[in-house]
Design a protein around this motif. Sequence first.
Motif, PDB file in Angstrom:
ATOM      1  N   LEU A 147      32.074  23.978  23.814  1.00 54.41           N
ATOM      2  CA  LEU A 147      31.613  24.090  25.191  1.00 54.41           C
ATOM      3  C   LEU A 147      32.789  24.284  26.141  1.00 54.41           C
ATOM      4  N   ARG A 148      33.881  23.585  25.875  1.00 55.83           N
ATOM      5  CA  ARG A 148      35.074  23.721  26.724  1.00 55.83           C
ATOM      6  C   ARG A 148      35.602  25.151  26.663  1.00 55.83           C
ATOM      7  N   ASP A 149      35.631  25.736  25.461  1.00 54.38           N
ATOM      8  CA  ASP A 149      36.105  27.115  25.324  1.00 54.38           C
ATOM      9  C   ASP A 149      35.226  28.079  26.113  1.00 54.38           C
ATOM     10  N   ALA A 150      33.931  27.798  26.142  1.00 55.71           N
ATOM     11  CA  ALA A 150      33.014  28.675  26.868  1.00 55.71           C
ATOM     12  C   ALA A 150      33.312  28.655  28.363  1.00 55.71           C
ATOM     13  N   PHE A 151      33.508  27.468  28.918  1.00 54.35           N
ATOM     14  CA  PHE A 151      33.760  27.359  30.354  1.00 54.35           C
ATOM     15  C   PHE A 151      35.130  27.919  30.737  1.00 54.35           C
ATOM     16  N   CYS A 152      36.070  27.907  29.799  1.00 53.87           N
ATOM     17  CA  CYS A 152      37.411  28.412  30.085  1.00 53.87           C
ATOM     18  C   CYS A 152      37.564  29.892  29.740  1.00 53.87           C
ATOM     19  N   ASN A 153      36.548  30.493  29.165  1.00 59.54           N
ATOM     20  CA  ASN A 153      36.628  31.885  28.733  1.00 59.54           C
ATOM     21  C   ASN A 153      36.359  32.811  29.923  1.00 59.54           C
ATOM     22  N   PRO A 154      37.313  33.646  30.314  1.00 60.86           N
ATOM     23  CA  PRO A 154      37.095  34.516  31.478  1.00 60.86           C
ATOM     24  C   PRO A 154      35.955  35.506  31.283  1.00 60.86           C
ATOM     25  N   SER A 196      23.381  41.191  24.597  1.00 62.60           N
ATOM     26  CA  SER A 196      24.088  41.244  23.313  1.00 62.60           C
ATOM     27  C   SER A 196      25.600  41.107  23.511  1.00 62.60           C
ATOM     28  N   LEU A 197      26.070  41.203  24.764  1.00 63.19           N
ATOM     29  CA  LEU A 197      27.503  41.106  25.034  1.00 63.19           C
ATOM     30  C   LEU A 197      28.058  39.692  24.888  1.00 63.19           C
ATOM     31  N   PRO A 198      27.441  38.648  25.476  1.00 66.60           N
ATOM     32  CA  PRO A 198      28.034  37.309  25.356  1.00 66.60           C
ATOM     33  C   PRO A 198      28.203  36.830  23.915  1.00 66.60           C
ATOM     34  N   THR A 199      27.291  37.231  23.035  1.00 68.53           N
ATOM     35  CA  THR A 199      27.391  36.765  21.650  1.00 68.53           C
ATOM     36  C   THR A 199      28.454  37.523  20.869  1.00 68.53           C
ATOM     37  N   LEU A 200      29.120  38.489  21.506  1.00 73.56           N
ATOM     38  CA  LEU A 200      30.268  39.127  20.866  1.00 73.56           C
ATOM     39  C   LEU A 200      31.467  38.187  20.836  1.00 73.56           C
ATOM     40  N   PHE A 201      31.521  37.227  21.782  1.00 77.12           N
ATOM     41  CA  PHE A 201      32.693  36.339  21.859  1.00 77.12           C
ATOM     42  C   PHE A 201      32.307  34.860  21.941  1.00 77.12           C
ATOM     43  N   LEU A 202      31.015  34.534  21.768  1.00 88.20           N
ATOM     44  CA  LEU A 202      30.561  33.141  21.790  1.00 88.20           C
ATOM     45  C   LEU A 202      29.712  32.851  20.570  1.00 88.20           C
ATOM     46  N   THR A 203      29.788  31.618  20.098  1.00 84.20           N
ATOM     47  CA  THR A 203      28.927  31.188  19.003  1.00 84.20           C
ATOM     48  C   THR A 203      28.704  29.684  19.116  1.00 84.20           C
ATOM     49  N   GLY A 204      27.665  29.196  18.466  1.00 85.73           N
ATOM     50  CA  GLY A 204      27.405  27.762  18.426  1.00 85.73           C
ATOM     51  C   GLY A 204      27.216  27.149  19.796  1.00 85.73           C
ATOM     52  N   THR A 205      27.883  26.003  20.006  1.00 85.79           N
ATOM     53  CA  THR A 205      27.782  25.292  21.277  1.00 85.79           C
ATOM     54  C   THR A 205      28.284  26.136  22.433  1.00 85.79           C
ATOM     55  N   ALA A 206      29.310  26.933  22.184  1.00 90.00           N
ATOM     56  CA  ALA A 206      29.840  27.803  23.231  1.00 90.00           C
ATOM     57  C   ALA A 206      28.793  28.820  23.668  1.00 90.00           C
TER      58      ALA A 206
END
Length: 336
Positions: free
Chosen positions: A144-151, A265-275
């Motif tokens: 989750l932290r990686d998701a919030f910090c991901n530009p 389909s774009l967000p799931t190119l760089f996010l998985t799981g909790t992120a």
Amino acid sequence: MLGLISTAMFLVTTPMQFYALRFLLGVFEAGFFPGVVLYLTYWFPTARRARVNGLFMTSFALAGVIGGPLAGLIMTGMADVGGLAGWQWLFIVEGVPSVLAGLLVLRYLPERPADVRWLSAAQRALVSAEVAADAAAPGKASSLRDAFCNPHVWLCAAIYFCLVSGNATIAFWVPTLIRDLGVQRSLDIGLLAALPFAVGTVAMVLNGIHSDRSGERRLHCAGAAALAAVGLAACAASMGHGVAAMLALALAAVGILAAFPVFWSLPTLFLTGTAAAGGIAVINSVGNLAGFAAPYLIGWVKDRTGALAGGLYGVAGLELLAALLVVVFIRKTRHG
């Protein structure tokens, strides 16, 4: 809860009651869409998600196709039935099915492929392995932290805000646009309002299918957003010319609706799981602020100019901005 709150709208008698229920409706609605998008990632790998998203999102477009004429029919045919106004019956008739649908989901919708009985053991294992391999692809944020910090999450939120601006404009202002063209009867307005959504539904599915087949995402999303910008600008320029304005509105609906399944389909190119869960929720929450901002902007411009054209040009600019952001900042990625 969405169905219950929507149904409760028929009890509204003051502006404060309206604002309170509309706020609660937004609160409970906020978790629905990202939840479904996340749920689909449990069943389909990235290479197949644009068409699946498109099929799911046809429900929104079909709601416009069916909801417009149905709303006109209810408001015209049920006015003063049981001492209630037509708009009150509208909330009752369209809110109760949502409550029933929620109960059916709890009872019958399986959580993951491993839980279903209509697949063989080998099929369940195959689907689960394919989805797991896709989720484990390198380079994806998982916490989750990686998701919030991901530009890229915040970039997608900005893009989605621009896309939703167009969708909110179509959904909120189409009846007014049609009325300004000289149509007065509620049923006729509902029938005409369904046309842009009907055309957009077809475009939504076709764009998602073609994106999956080609493996290309950026241009399918950006091209659709640019088409929406052209349609909205053309609608603003042709106000007062009935056929031309409706054709432009249909073009805008095609672009707006076709962009959504490919965008998600774009967000799931760089996010998985909790992120993925947190990131999709952030993108949806920020983007849906446009559901308030865009209609308010158009209303504000209309109050000061006496016309909708200026607001439509503004929303067209947001659609064009979405296209530019996708092309410039979303990395080129292909999936076979």
